[in-house]
Structure formats: C-alpha cells, structure tokens
Design an enzyme around this catalytic site. Sequence first.
Site, mmCIF file in Angstrom:
data_model
loop_
_atom_site.group_PDB
_atom_site.id
_atom_site.type_symbol
_atom_site.label_atom_id
_atom_site.label_comp_id
_atom_site.label_asym_id
_atom_site.label_seq_id
_atom_site.Cartn_x
_atom_site.Cartn_y
_atom_site.Cartn_z
ATOM 1 N N ASP A 194 0.845 -1.194 0.000
ATOM 2 C CA ASP A 194 0.000 0.000 0.000
ATOM 3 C C ASP A 194 0.879 1.242 0.000
ATOM 4 O O ASP A 194 1.964 1.221 -0.569
ATOM 5 C CB ASP A 194 -0.941 -0.066 1.226
ATOM 6 C CG ASP A 194 -2.272 0.609 0.959
ATOM 7 O OD1 ASP A 194 -2.266 1.845 0.830
ATOM 8 O OD2 ASP A 194 -3.304 -0.078 0.861
ATOM 9 N N HIS A 237 -3.544 6.106 3.571
ATOM 10 C CA HIS A 237 -4.321 4.933 3.169
ATOM 11 C C HIS A 237 -3.749 3.633 3.733
ATOM 12 O O HIS A 237 -4.468 2.808 4.304
ATOM 13 C CB HIS A 237 -4.350 4.900 1.635
ATOM 14 C CG HIS A 237 -5.233 3.864 1.031
ATOM 15 N ND1 HIS A 237 -4.784 2.608 0.693
ATOM 16 C CD2 HIS A 237 -6.532 3.894 0.681
ATOM 17 C CE1 HIS A 237 -5.780 1.916 0.147
ATOM 18 N NE2 HIS A 237 -6.853 2.676 0.130
ATOM 19 N N SER A 277 -11.343 -0.830 -0.078
ATOM 20 C CA SER A 277 -10.050 -0.786 0.627
ATOM 21 C C SER A 277 -10.207 -1.064 2.102
ATOM 22 O O SER A 277 -9.296 -1.574 2.743
ATOM 23 C CB SER A 277 -9.432 0.616 0.528
ATOM 24 O OG SER A 277 -8.767 0.800 -0.665
#
Length: 834
Positions: free
Chosen positions: A178, A252, A617
């Site tokens: 990620d 994220h 996600s």
Amino acid sequence: MTNSPEHSFLSPSLSQLRRYCTKVFALLLLPLLLQAVSIPAPGAGEDRAIYLVHVEGDGPVAFEPEHAEKFSNRSGSSVSLAKNLVDLHDELLQSSLAEGTYQKLYSFNHIFNGFAVHTTPSQAGRLAAAPGVKLLERDRQAKLMTTYTPAFLGLPGVWAEGGGEKTAGEGVVIGIIDTGINPAHPSFANDPENPFRPDWRPQFDGACEMSSLAGALCNGKIVSARHFSAGAAAVFPLNASRELSPVDEVGHGTHVASVAAGNWGVPVVVGGFKYGTASGMAPRARIAVYKAIYPEGGTTADVISAIDQAAQDGVHILILSIGPDEPPEGIPSLLSAFEISLLFARRAGIFVVQAGGNKGPSESTTISVSPWTVGAAAGTTDRKFQATIKLDDGIILQGVGLTGPSYKDGFPFKPLVAAKDAIAKQRGSQISPAYADECQHPEALEPAVVQGTIVICNFSVGFFNGSSTVTSTLNTAKVLGFAGFILVANPILGDFVAEPLPFTIPGIMIPKVSDVQILLDYYEKTTYRDPERTVTRYGGRASIGEGRIASFDEGAPVVARFSSRGPDVVDRQMNAVDVLKPDILAPGSQIWAAWSPISALEPILRGEDFALLSGTSMAAPHIAGIAALIKQFKPTWDPSEIASAISTTASGYDGNGIPIMSQGSDPQSLYPSTPFDRGAGLVNPSRALNPGLVFPSGFKDYISFLCSSPSVDREMVKSTTNRACGSPESSPADLNLPSITIASLRGLQMVRRRVKNMGDVPETYLSSVRQPRGVRVYLKPSLFTIQPQGTQDIQIELKVTEALEGFSFGEIVLVGSLDHIVRLPMSIFPVAVI
Ligand SMILES: *[C@@H]1O[C@H](CO)[C@@H](O)[C@H](O)[C@H]1NC(C)=O
Ligand SMILES: *[C@@H]1O[C@H](CO)[C@@H](O)[C@H](O)[C@H]1NC(C)=O
Ligand SMILES: *[C@@H]1O[C@H](CO)[C@@H](O)[C@H](O)[C@H]1NC(C)=O
Ligand SMILES: *[C@@H]1O[C@H](CO)[C@@H](O)[C@H](O)[C@H]1NC(C)=O
C-alpha cells in the site's frame, strides 16, 4: 446478460484526489466527495514505458508442497539461484537491446522468473522476440479510481477463545502492499506490558529500512518495512528532494493496516472530540509493510516486486487494497503478471485478499478476478453518523458531516444567509460571483452580513472542476466567523456523494437536490428583498445538530453503492469466467481507523491521527484480520481452506433477519442482493472457525482451471505459469471453489466438488438445494457420512429447464448432524435447454 462496457467512472472532485486518477494503480478508497466527471487520458506521445517480461523457467523459491505451514528453506542454494536469475536477466537484456536504450527496474526472482524494464515500444518489440522471453506485457497505464466493527462482527467472542484481545492474532504476520505506514501511531505501538516475543522469528525474514525523519520503523509490532519505487521513479516525476521510505505520506496504508491489525482499545480523538476506541480485527498480529504507492501514483512493476518480496519474506496474509483499473491489453487478466504473481504467492501458502473495487453498482466491475485470491465487497454497518439541520418552521433535513452543533451559546437558531446574497460590493475584487457563492474566498463576502450566521454555500462548478475545496470553505467560515455553513448541491449539476468529514466549525453537506429545494424554498419565503432583489432582511433561522454521535439501526449490512459487482469478466471482450466474484462481504462504509497526519490525500484530514473512510479498501483488511485469527487458531489450514471456511459460513441475512439488500445508484433505493453484489454474504468470524466442511484447492487445480477456461489461451498458460496444459478433461466450473458459477450453461452439465471434514469426529450431512430459476440441480450423494480429515466427492448435475436472458441464483446447503451448515451460492446463466 448484457454487459455494460462503459464503466461508471466515479472520480473525485478535489484536486488532491484528482491526481490519483490518472495513475497506474488505484487506491480502493472512496473519494471523500465525488461526482461523475470525465478525466483526461494520461499524456499521449509518451515514449518510454514499463514492460513486464516473463522469462522461461521457474522462480527459485519453489514452495512445494502447497501447505501454508511449510515455509521455504531460505538456504544458500536458493539465494544463489536467485542471483543466477538476476545475471540471466541482465545478459538477456544486454544481448537483445542496445546500451542506453533501457533501464532494468527489477528482477522478479523469487516467485516467478521475470523482470521489469523501462524502455521504448520498439526496444520492447525486440525483447519480445528474444530467446527465453515467453511473454511481454505493458505495465498498465490506467485511470484510477472507532473501529466499532469488531463488535458488529462478534469478534470479542472469537478473541475470548484464544485468551482475549491481548493475544488475538499472535504469531501471524500480515503483509500490506500500500502507501506505507505511520510508524508513530498508537495503533502500532509495542505493548511494554505484553512485549512481542521473538519466537516466531525463524519463520519470517523481514527487513527494516530506516527513515531519517521517522527513525526506526520496526518495533516488534511492525516487523518489516520496505519500499519499492523503481517503477514509480521511472514513470512519474517523484519529488527528488524528499526522502523515499516506507513512511506513509498518504494515510491509506496506515488505515488499512490498523483495520486488520491495529492495537486494541486505542482512543479515537479527532478535532478534540472523542469518538470511542479503535481496534484491528487481529490486534495482536504483526505487520509487514511493503510500500509501493506514492502520492504521485504507483506502477504494477513496484507492486509485483512487493508481492515477490512478501512471498520471499514469508508473510501469512497479504492485503491488496489497491488494484489495476482495467484489464491488460491482449491477454486475459487472469494471466497478467500481477495475477500470476498472486497465483505464485498463493502457492507459497499466502492467503491473499484484495479489495473488490469501487466501481459499483454497475455489473462486471469487480477488479478482483482470480479464484486464488479472495475479493472483498463493502457493506454498511449498523452504525451511522448522520448530520441534521433544523429550520425554525420545524423541518429537519439530513446531511453529511462530522459536526458539532451550532447552538453552543444558548440560542438554538441562527440567521440563515445564502452566500450568493452576501457577495462583497466591488472593491476591485477579481472574484467572480460564481466562485464567491462556493465560500472559497473570505474577501468575496460581506463580513458584517455573514458573521454569526449559518451560511448557505454552493457545491457548484468549482468543486466539479477541482478548483474549490471544502478546506477553503472551512477557512472562509473561520475567518468571517460563521456560526455554521451548509454546503448544498447545485440543482443544475445534480446530487453529489459525500463521506463524513470532520468539520472544525459547525457544518453540514446536503448532497441531495430534493432536500436542497426544501431548504431554499424556506430561505426564499423568509428572506425579504427590495425591487432590485437585494436582501433587506434575513428572516430565516436554522440550527445545525450534533453530528458526531453515532446512531444505530438494525438493517445492516447493506451492500454499498460503490462496491464493485460481478460477474467476473477477465478481458476487454467482457468474457465472464466460472468464478464467483466478489467472494465475501465485509464492513467498508464509514470505518474509523488510523491515519497519517502528513497526508497528502485530503487537506481536511491533514494533522489528524484518525479518519472515517469508505471503500472496498476498508473491507479487505477486515477479511485479512479475520483470516489471521483463523490462521492463529488453525495453523495447518491452507489458504483455500481458510477462504472456504470464510465463504461457506457467511450470512445472507441482515440484522433484521431479512436477505441482505444492495444499494443502487441512489443509495436510498435498495434491491435484494445477489451473489454478484455480496459474494457468499457477510463474513461471520466465529462460524468461520468451525465450518464443518471445506472445499480445498491447490496450485495444480488453478492450472487446470486456467487450461480449461474457454477465454484463456492454453499456450499462454504455459508462457505465464511455466506449466503445460494436460488433456482437457475438466471444465472451469470443476475448480473446487465454495460456490458454483456457470457463465453459460447449455443443456446438461456435471460439476465436481470434493469436501473435507475439518472436525475431529465423523459427521453425517444432508443436502438441500434452493433451485435457481430455469435450472434443475441434483446432488449425488445427497446424504453422506464423512470421517475426520476425510474427503467426500460430490457430483452436481445442472440441467437447463428454461433458457433465460441473464444469471439466476440459488444455493446448495449441506446440513450436518452436528449442526454445521455449509452454504454454496450458485450463479448460473441458463443459455439453452439443449
Ligand atoms: C535447508 O537447506 C539446507 C541446505 O540445502 C539444509 O542443510 C538444511 O537442513 C535445510 N533446513 C531445513 C529446516 O529444512
Ligand atoms: C518535495 O518534497 C519537499 C520535502 O518534503 C517539500 O518541501 C516540497 O514541497 C516538495 N515539492 C513538491 C513539488 O511537492
Ligand atoms: C448555485 O449555483 C447555481 C448556478 O450554477 C445557481 O443557479 C444557484 O442559485 C446557486 N445556489 C446557491 C444556493 O447559491
Ligand atoms: C473552475 O470553476 C470556477 C468557478 O466557475 C472558475 O472560476 C475556474 O476558472 C474553473 N477552473 C478551471 C481549472 O476550470
């Protein structure tokens, strides 16, 4: 069935988000504000590109047998084999291409034999013809796109079985590919009272890069942290003056990691308000960080290199809350270098979970395509944050925003003023009125008119073209002393979609035009104007309510509008394969989790340690954390057994006991979900630990599946997997998945399944079938007794009774004498009776 080739591409409006859209890999997080806007194609005339090259022969890390508990022997011989491959790749490049015409980015030398090279199309053509090169694929330039959930999923009961949250996930390593990690976050702090013991170390080889800014990135909780940037550096102008490290510059990766494995009981405080405490699904699992996505974007080359390394390191679980945005050119996506690297990761015993994609609710939009990964769909939970505004005629309107109330000082109602009526008189200002009504510039509004009032701001053109931001609206509100703001949809541009953002000033977004109309009717009725339409008196009064306290309702989960849907199509011709996607539903809407305060993603979230986000996600790490718990309690189960246990025990019903519903394009319009919306259903962790039967499958089965799939070329299977197809005796639907999917059923077809008893006593199972429309399904045997660790073959006969225009859905249910219930969703397209 009619496939919709046009993807409803939902793009963010904020310029910060916009940059992600033209990059190669998408973060599968829902943009915080979005509406349909077309995004220009990536720059044409670009000379060099990244090519992914498959080379003849296997990678040296031969992870046979395929069982998860067997870790590779990383002895000197395998290291020297890997070194030989690097030399081989260099020689191949030197002998086929002229010096200076290319740059090798990576040798993928662990799980498959290949490399990534940055070069021109003509050089790539020469390389494709070189001896030893099996296949060459262009890196995909694509457009992009308080954890309360442990309680919602019943995890405390599961944790209790192993000694509680202090040990849940102990000994399991979750790898995350990620945007990196915020190592200083309390969700990843080592617990001094319960320090991590190093006794799992021999099973895992990580490496910890240093950061001069963040210092040591590993601390016992984070056991490995690396970054992969050769692809990104070749394609994007990466900011050369900043340090490249595994530190998360976006937020994220930090969010995803904390949903899966964040520490238990971490207080969530945003803007000074306490929202409760957060916990990951497996709060005691370790985290291995593989950063491959940057604020500027990401490439497949970096992602594959990260997968390769994670397999070599020996992670147990791998999360990809990122994904390529469209099928590759000229090759079915099942055989792309990305999917093949995941196949080899699975062969190495890794449970791979992917975000299903955020392109729903259109059908055939799932980006998790392979049967060797688990694709997560996103659902709502029963917790909602709802902002409200009350008008003094008693009407209450609902909106979006994590907002405090506007009635602090004892006066519940404040005057209501539309920004468009409070435009500053000309003082040589350059601000056009169209811009001013969006509350972007304090100098564009009359301070005396707006101070202490609730101001109506327009969510108009500037937000759609990326020049206006909610941050600027907040700044205007702060500078001019608004009592609050209301950001309203512009009826000409239509509804917008907003996620709750933390507002430092009372504020609410009203994204539905019909609600805006009610507000504006009230405003016009109560506002007095002179013949020139200039306002003489603002008579309207409004009050923004407390929006930071969650409310609960039973009707959850509902499949989120944005969650990508099946059927599973694997090429640009929209051919569907006999695989159910998405696989499983997990919470993915309004999820509180850790954040990176340096975030480049969204200015409103800059400086915060937590963010409330939505997207597939967020669903994927829920499944990963639950898989980690299963791995902890059942260390001998292989990835297909864990995936099967999660699927066959999932629930098709919501909290009210009715079948799970699905949001359409309008989140308020619900329809009964099908397996193409929610896979097997909502994950049920406690039942997944005790599934009764599982449907195991392994590497050879996936190869047979590929070889028998009509949309997959058998020669290409050899080129990409280095395995030749045998004689075609099976059908793709025979792959031993915990579901039955047939994209084209003509007449009669026999499908095979093999179940294994995971219990320690014999059990007798009786089958029943909820028949799909247009199909008759028979099971043989319909009653059987199975010994512990024993297997049973089942023949399933499917016969078309009526041809239909699309898929129809049913279910096979095996009920055990010890109360195990094993469910197999069926998705069948009965094309012709004969
Ligand atoms: C690993 O391989 C080396 C050399 O091939 C061998 O000596 C060693 O015993 C192996 N270790 C394990 C744990 O299998
Ligand atoms: C590049 O990074 C440096 C250091 O982090 C930062 O100060 C600068 O603003 C960045 N430049 C751009 C164009 O983002
Ligand atoms: C928003 O802008 C549109 C023009 O695009 C205008 O018609 C409308 O009145 C504006 N609404 C508000 C509340 O300012
Ligand atoms: C975006 O819209 C605003 C408001 O209409 C306008 O002033 C601005 O020039 C536009 N910007 C771009 C980049 O199109």
